[in-house]
Structure formats: structure tokens, C-alpha cells
Write a protein that holds these residues in place. Structure first.
Motif, PDB file in Angstrom:
ATOM      1  N   ALA A 191       0.816  -1.207   0.000  1.00 13.38           N
ATOM      2  CA  ALA A 191       0.000   0.000   0.000  1.00 13.38           C
ATOM      3  C   ALA A 191       0.853   1.261   0.000  1.00 13.38           C
ATOM      4  N   HIS A 192       2.022   1.216   0.617  1.00 12.81           N
ATOM      5  CA  HIS A 192       2.891   2.392   0.695  1.00 12.81           C
ATOM      6  C   HIS A 192       3.833   2.501  -0.490  1.00 12.81           C
ATOM      7  N   SER A 193       3.829   1.508  -1.364  1.00 10.84           N
ATOM      8  CA  SER A 193       4.672   1.568  -2.552  1.00 10.84           C
ATOM      9  C   SER A 193       3.807   1.914  -3.765  1.00 10.84           C
ATOM     10  N   GLY A 194       4.406   2.243  -4.857  1.00 12.57           N
ATOM     11  CA  GLY A 194       3.676   2.543  -6.081  1.00 12.57           C
ATOM     12  C   GLY A 194       2.927   3.857  -5.984  1.00 12.57           C
ATOM     13  N   ASP A 195       1.730   3.892  -6.573  1.00 12.42           N
ATOM     14  CA  ASP A 195       0.965   5.147  -6.625  1.00 12.42           C
ATOM     15  C   ASP A 195       0.043   5.321  -5.423  1.00 12.42           C
ATOM     16  N   LYS A 196       0.096   4.385  -4.469  1.00 10.17           N
ATOM     17  CA  LYS A 196      -0.656   4.493  -3.208  1.00 10.17           C
ATOM     18  C   LYS A 196      -2.177   4.540  -3.410  1.00 10.17           C
ATOM     19  N   GLN A 197      -2.677   3.926  -4.487  1.00  7.27           N
ATOM     20  CA  GLN A 197      -4.121   3.829  -4.666  1.00  7.27           C
ATOM     21  C   GLN A 197      -4.733   2.722  -3.817  1.00  7.27           C
ATOM     22  N   LEU A 198      -3.926   1.753  -3.424  1.00  6.43           N
ATOM     23  CA  LEU A 198      -4.414   0.664  -2.580  1.00  6.43           C
ATOM     24  C   LEU A 198      -4.372   1.102  -1.126  1.00  6.43           C
ATOM     25  N   PRO A 199      -5.511   1.133  -0.436  1.00  4.29           N
ATOM     26  CA  PRO A 199      -5.491   1.535   0.982  1.00  4.29           C
ATOM     27  C   PRO A 199      -4.853   0.467   1.850  1.00  4.29           C
ATOM     28  N   GLY A 200      -4.253   0.898   2.945  1.00  3.09           N
ATOM     29  CA  GLY A 200      -3.617  -0.026   3.863  1.00  3.09           C
ATOM     30  C   GLY A 200      -4.614  -0.660   4.818  1.00  3.09           C
ATOM     31  N   PRO A 201      -4.118  -1.507   5.723  1.00  2.00           N
ATOM     32  CA  PRO A 201      -5.019  -2.204   6.648  1.00  2.00           C
ATOM     33  C   PRO A 201      -5.805  -1.268   7.570  1.00  2.00           C
ATOM     34  N   ILE A 202      -5.185  -0.199   8.041  1.00  2.00           N
ATOM     35  CA  ILE A 202      -5.865   0.677   8.998  1.00  2.00           C
ATOM     36  C   ILE A 202      -7.037   1.418   8.353  1.00  2.00           C
ATOM     37  N   PRO A 203      -6.872   2.061   7.164  1.00  2.00           N
ATOM     38  CA  PRO A 203      -8.056   2.684   6.544  1.00  2.00           C
ATOM     39  C   PRO A 203      -9.161   1.685   6.208  1.00  2.00           C
ATOM     40  N   VAL A 204      -8.784   0.483   5.786  1.00  2.00           N
ATOM     41  CA  VAL A 204      -9.798  -0.528   5.482  1.00  2.00           C
ATOM     42  C   VAL A 204     -10.515  -0.949   6.756  1.00  2.00           C
ATOM     43  N   TRP A 205      -9.796  -1.049   7.863  1.00  2.00           N
ATOM     44  CA  TRP A 205     -10.435  -1.398   9.132  1.00  2.00           C
ATOM     45  C   TRP A 205     -11.465  -0.344   9.541  1.00  2.00           C
ATOM     46  N   HIS A 206     -11.104   0.934   9.416  1.00  2.00           N
ATOM     47  CA  HIS A 206     -12.057   1.998   9.763  1.00  2.00           C
ATOM     48  C   HIS A 206     -13.281   1.949   8.847  1.00  2.00           C
ATOM     49  N   ALA A 207     -13.060   1.686   7.560  1.00  2.00           N
ATOM     50  CA  ALA A 207     -14.191   1.578   6.634  1.00  2.00           C
ATOM     51  C   ALA A 207     -15.070   0.386   6.979  1.00  2.00           C
ATOM     52  N   ALA A 208     -14.457  -0.715   7.425  1.00  2.00           N
ATOM     53  CA  ALA A 208     -15.233  -1.909   7.791  1.00  2.00           C
ATOM     54  C   ALA A 208     -16.069  -1.644   9.041  1.00  2.00           C
ATOM     55  N   VAL A 209     -15.497  -0.950  10.019  1.00  2.00           N
ATOM     56  CA  VAL A 209     -16.256  -0.628  11.232  1.00  2.00           C
ATOM     57  C   VAL A 209     -17.476   0.214  10.882  1.00  2.00           C
ATOM     58  N   LYS A 210     -17.293   1.185  10.016  1.00  4.05           N
ATOM     59  CA  LYS A 210     -18.419   2.022   9.600  1.00  4.05           C
ATOM     60  C   LYS A 210     -19.433   1.225   8.790  1.00  4.05           C
ATOM     61  N   LEU A 211     -18.948   0.329   7.933  1.00  2.00           N
ATOM     62  CA  LEU A 211     -19.838  -0.449   7.067  1.00  2.00           C
ATOM     63  C   LEU A 211     -20.681  -1.430   7.871  1.00  2.00           C
ATOM     64  N   PHE A 212     -20.056  -2.108   8.832  1.00  3.37           N
ATOM     65  CA  PHE A 212     -20.767  -3.122   9.612  1.00  3.37           C
ATOM     66  C   PHE A 212     -21.516  -2.537  10.805  1.00  3.37           C
ATOM     67  N   SER A 213     -21.441  -1.244  10.994  1.00  2.00           N
ATOM     68  CA  SER A 213     -22.267  -0.639  12.045  1.00  2.00           C
ATOM     69  C   SER A 213     -23.750  -0.677  11.682  1.00  2.00           C
TER      70      SER A 213
END
Length: 304
Positions: free
Chosen positions: A75-97
Motif C-alpha cells: 500500500a505504501h509503494s507505487g501510486d498508493k491507490q491501494l489503501p492499507g489495513p488501517i483505513p480498510v479497518w475503519h471503513a469496515a467498522v463504519k460499514l458493519f455498524s
């Protein structure tokens, strides 16, 4: 002249000289040494068991940690379009709420989409089991039927699952039954093949005895073939349900409507990469849960 027998002194009496000086302390020393060795062996076995238990739980945790580290590095290499584990975790918490919200036919929570996919899988897989398991019994039982259907099965089994989807759309004129048809035709082959193989593995002596006893074909199926074929049949069921879950995700991407596959494709159209990664983990988790459920059922029948 007769020899005179003189009495021996008490200090050199025969009873005293025959008894070892340390007779009373030798046995306790040996017992204590054996007990010490036994305690050491028990302690070593307990340590080995604890290490084995820790390794059983630590190995998967270590594997997930390595996965997260690799994911973070990518996620930190290349063009950084792939989100890392922490942003995905926050999105999952919001999604599954609120996973079961409904804002319209094409805007529903991820929970409803998963349930919709499971419903299609259940219908298609159930129909495949109703047809495939009896067909496998007959193919394994009757050699003529096996010779007749074997080339057809060999021809159709390698066909890609999505190749059957246009046929379903043409015949049923609707996306939902077309997806169910695709699940049916792709999950039937493992059950047919494994059940037929299990029937062929039954010893011929059992069937000869049944023939001597004039047992009916139904009794042979129920009393002889079914108990012997059950492990093979459950293996086919496990393979079939995995295939069904893979197929439904791909079919829903093409047919649209409601389902986890459609939800994933819709998030791709919205360029929401975090939700795409969440969908990947949800699909894998549901598939893992289905596999674990069938393994538990197989063990229940195995030890009964």
C-alpha cells in the motif's frame, strides 16, 4: 574325644551376619529415583503439549501478521491507490455498524447482499444434491449407465462456470434463476463423481451376500451402499459447496441485482477500493464458514 561346640558371640550371630547393613534404606532410594524420573518425563510431556498448543494458535496469528505487513508494504509503494489495513479497518467498522440498511432496491447493506447470495447458493446447491447424489449411486451401481454417462460427464465437467450463464439467461429470461442454474450445473459434478467412486469401492463380497439373501435394490442401497459411501459423498458435498460459492460471486457480477458479487462490482464502479477489499474478506470468511460447517457435519457422521 568329641569336639566341643562353643557358642558364638552375639555380635557375630548368623542372623546378624546374613542381613545387609543397608537393607532397610536401599528400596526407598530406588523408589525415589524412579519417581523423580517419572516426574521429569511427565513435566517434559506437559511442556511439549503446551508448546504444541501454543504453536497451533500462534502459527495462524503469525501468518495474518505477515499478510498485514506485506499488505502495508504494498500500500505504501507505487501510486498508493491501494489503501492499507488501517483505513480498510475503519471503513469496515463504519460499514458493519449498519449492515442491514435499505435505501432502495439497488442500495442495501452488505448483510442483505450476503444473505441474498447464500439464498441462491442454497437453492442451486440443494437442487444439485437432489439430482447428483442419486445419479452418482446409479452410475456407481450399474456399469452400463456408467459407460453411457461417463463421456458426457467428462465433456461437460471442465466447462467454465460462467459459460453456462448465457444458457440460463436465454432459457429463464431472468438473472436470478440463471444464477441458480449456473450454481446447479457447476456444483453437481463433484457430488456425482465422488458418490460413484464411493459405490465402486464397496467390496464385492458384500454385494454377493446381498444377492444370496435376495435383498431388494432399495435395501442394498440403504443398508450396504449408503453407510459405505457416506464419507465419499460428504467429500463431494464439500467440494460442491465451495464451487457454488465461487460461481455465485462471479455470476452476480455479470447479472447485477442483489448479492455480494453485485455489491463488489458496484463498489468498483464507485472506485471505492476499501469496500472492494472488505468484500474480498467477507467472501473468504463466508466460504471458510461453509467449509467448517461441512467438516463438522462430516466428523459427526464419521464418529457416529
Amino acid at each position: 574325644m568329641n569336639a566341643m561346640t562353643l557358642p558364638l558371640p552375639a555380635s557375630v550371630a548368623p542372623d546378624d551376619t546374613a542381613r545387609p547393613a543397608n537393607h532397610g534404606s536401599a528400596e526407598p532410594v530406588v523408589d525415589e529415583a524412579a519417581q523423580a524420573r517419572l516426574k521429569a518425563q511427565v513435566a517434559a510431556m506437559a511442556r511439549a503439549q503446551r508448546l504444541k498448543t501454543m504453536a497451533r494458535f500462534a502459527a495462524p496469528v503469525l501468518g495474518f501478521i505477515v499478510l498485514l505487513l506485506v499488505w502495508q508494504a504494498v500500500a505504501h509503494s507505487g501510486d498508493k491507490q491501494l489503501p492499507g489495513p488501517i483505513p480498510v479497518w475503519h471503513a469496515a467498522v463504519k460499514l458493519f455498524s449498519d449492515p442491514f440498511y435499505v435505501n432502495g432496491p439497488n442500495d442495501q447493506g452488505i448483510g442483505w447482499n450476503v444473505l441474498s447470495s447464500l439464498q441462491r447458493v442454497g437453492v442451486g446447491f440443494g437442487l444439485a444434491a437432489l439430482v447428483g447424489i442419486p445419479l452418482g449411486f446409479m452410475i456407481g451401481r450399474f456399469d452400463f449407465l456408467n459407460r453411457m454417462l461417463e463421456p458426457i460427464i467428462s465433456l461437460l465437467r471442465p466447462v467454465s462456470p460462467l459459460a453456462w450463464l448465457p444458457i440460463g439467461l436465454m432459457v429463464f429470461k431472468a438473472a436470478n434463476p440463471a444464477a441458480i442454474w449456473t450454481i446447479f450445473i457447476c456444483s453437481i459434478w463433484p457430488m456425482v463423481i465422488n458418490t460413484a467412486v464411493g459405490v465402486r469401492q464397496v467390496p464385492q463380497d458384500y454385494l454377493n451376500v446381498a444377492r444370496v439373501l435376495n435383498l431388494s435394490e432399495l435395501t442394498i442401497m440403504r443398508k450396504i451402499l449408503f453407510p459405505a459411501v457416506l464419507p465419499y459423498m460428504l467429500t463431494g458435498v464439500r467440494l460442491a459447496v465451495g464451487t457454488a460459492w465461487l460461481v455465485i460471486v462471479a455470476a452476480e457480477m455479470l447479472t447485477g441485482g442483489q448479492g455480494i458479487g453485485f455489491w463488489l462490482w458496484d463498489e468498483w464502479n464507485n472506485l471505492n477500493v476499501a469496500h472492494i477489499l472488505i468484500a474480498i474478506f467477507v467472501i473468504g470468511g463466508v466460504g471458510l464458514a461453509l467449509e467448517a460447517l461441512l467438516i463438522a457435519i462430516a466428523r459427526r457422521f464419521e464418529y457416529s
